[in-house]
Design a protein around this motif. Structure first.
Motif: not given
Length: 168
Positions: A99-112
């Motif tokens: 568990n020494g690293e992390s998966v890449p960062a992410y961003v999600t955008v939602n509209l309604g």
């Protein structure tokens, strides 16, 4: 499985703003979660990992150091427009240590968009249309490595949702 010792701490900051028909919010958080010495279901793990974890704290698989959510909405003449975003620094994966690293960062955008209306004898109707993950961000929640993870998981792709509801 369980760890013999664990530590978890963090903090969160929330800001809200409202003026007339406009609202906005932002949340930011930090989390640190570590465990040491797996003391159950040891048969599931690599002996080398078990030996390392017996003497060292490691980040837990659900630890995402930073998270951010923000959004805004505006209501005009019965129509409600909204947008929000979610950001995460990524959950843990194996690296030089368990568990020494992390998966890449992410961003999600939602509209309604939704609209409240009355039709004939039906009052309190709401029609709604939402698009989740507008930019169709392809992101990994877990890559299948890491202590106790076992299988990769991915975030939801772009989705279109329509709904009709009636207040009772």
């Amino acid at each position: 499985f369980n760890y013999a010792k664990g530590r978890q701490y963090g903090g969160e900051l929330t800001v809200n703003y409202t003026r007339h028909n406009f609202t906005a919010y932002a949340n930011a958080s930090y989390e640190r979660a570590v465990g040491k010495d797996i003391n159950s279901s040891q048969f599931q793990f690599d002996p080398g990992d078990l030996a390392y974890i017996a003497g060292n704290y490691i980040p837990l698989d659900h630890q995402q150091l930073g998270s951010l959510s923000a959004g805004a909405s505006y209501t005009w003449d019965g129509t409600h427009l909204s947008a929000d975003l979610l950001f995460g620094t990524g959950l843990r994966k194996d690296g030089a240590t368990p568990n020494g690293e992390s998966v890449p960062a992410y961003v999600t955008v939602n509209l309604g968009v939704s609209h409240d209306f009355d039709v004939g004898g039906f009052k309190g109707l709401t029609a709604r249309f939402d698009v989740l993950n507008v930019l169709d961000e392809i992101y990994t929640i877990r890559d299948g490595t890491g202590v106790g993870v076992g299988a990769p998981q991915f975030g939801a792709r772009r989705g279109f949702f329509f709904g009709l509801s009636k207040a009772i």
